[in-house]
Design an enzyme around this catalytic site. Sequence first.
Site, PDB file in Angstrom:
ATOM      1  N   ALA A   8     -29.381  61.749  -3.986  1.00 34.96           N
ATOM      2  CA  ALA A   8     -29.550  60.460  -3.317  1.00 34.96           C
ATOM      3  C   ALA A   8     -30.575  60.598  -2.203  1.00 34.96           C
ATOM      4  O   ALA A   8     -30.932  61.709  -1.805  1.00 34.96           O
ATOM      5  CB  ALA A   8     -28.219  59.959  -2.763  1.00 34.96           C
ATOM      6  N   HIS A   9     -30.978  59.480  -1.689  1.00 33.79           N
ATOM      7  CA  HIS A   9     -31.959  59.453  -0.611  1.00 33.79           C
ATOM      8  C   HIS A   9     -31.332  59.717   0.754  1.00 33.79           C
ATOM      9  O   HIS A   9     -32.053  59.819   1.744  1.00 33.79           O
ATOM     10  CB  HIS A   9     -32.686  58.110  -0.606  1.00 33.79           C
ATOM     11  CG  HIS A   9     -33.667  57.992  -1.724  1.00 33.79           C
ATOM     12  ND1 HIS A   9     -33.292  57.883  -3.047  1.00 33.79           N
ATOM     13  CD2 HIS A   9     -35.019  57.993  -1.716  1.00 33.79           C
ATOM     14  CE1 HIS A   9     -34.369  57.812  -3.807  1.00 33.79           C
ATOM     15  NE2 HIS A   9     -35.430  57.879  -3.021  1.00 33.79           N
ATOM     16  N   SER A  10     -30.023  59.833   0.818  1.00 33.96           N
ATOM     17  CA  SER A  10     -29.332  60.062   2.080  1.00 33.96           C
ATOM     18  C   SER A  10     -28.287  61.161   1.920  1.00 33.96           C
ATOM     19  O   SER A  10     -27.352  61.028   1.125  1.00 33.96           O
ATOM     20  CB  SER A  10     -28.641  58.771   2.534  1.00 33.96           C
ATOM     21  OG  SER A  10     -27.740  59.024   3.589  1.00 33.96           O
ATOM     22  N   ASP A  69     -29.085  58.035  -7.167  1.00 34.58           N
ATOM     23  CA  ASP A  69     -28.889  56.739  -6.519  1.00 34.58           C
ATOM     24  C   ASP A  69     -29.972  55.738  -6.896  1.00 34.58           C
ATOM     25  O   ASP A  69     -29.680  54.646  -7.347  1.00 34.58           O
ATOM     26  CB  ASP A  69     -28.775  56.878  -4.994  1.00 34.58           C
ATOM     27  CG  ASP A  69     -30.042  57.352  -4.300  1.00 34.58           C
ATOM     28  OD1 ASP A  69     -30.949  57.872  -4.963  1.00 34.58           O
ATOM     29  OD2 ASP A  69     -30.110  57.200  -3.063  1.00 34.58           O
TER      30      ASP A  69
END
Length: 137
Positions: A8-10, A69
């Site tokens: 995911a990006h986070s 994501d």
Amino acid sequence: MVGLVLVAHSQRLLDGLAAMVVQAAPGIVVSTAGGAEGGSLGTSAPAVEASLRAVLAADGGDGVLCLLDLGSAAMALEIALEALAPEDRARVALTEAPLVEGAILAAVEAASGAPLALVRARAEEACREPKLPADLL
């Protein structure tokens, strides 16, 4: 047992999701690759590769399911897959299942000892399961 790699990006998002996965399916092997260098939002191919290698080393040969994501995470995953040996790449499956629902469903299925194809199919059921009662839509 099939393991999971969550991309995911986070990283903060993934930390919470990994905690949910492990609680829902104790014993599952899960690794995360989130965020870019310096903690900013994004994805990192080296981080994805490291996660893949960690789960491949611990999966007992049963395989790895990757959940993402956003679509751009696929580029980091593609680069990471190219760095793996062909025999390792063959043990990795990808899915477009929703990240949260798919990870939980996949983890529970994997914890039962199911093979990779069945774990992937179970994750993808999240795409077809309604989240809200029809009368609310």
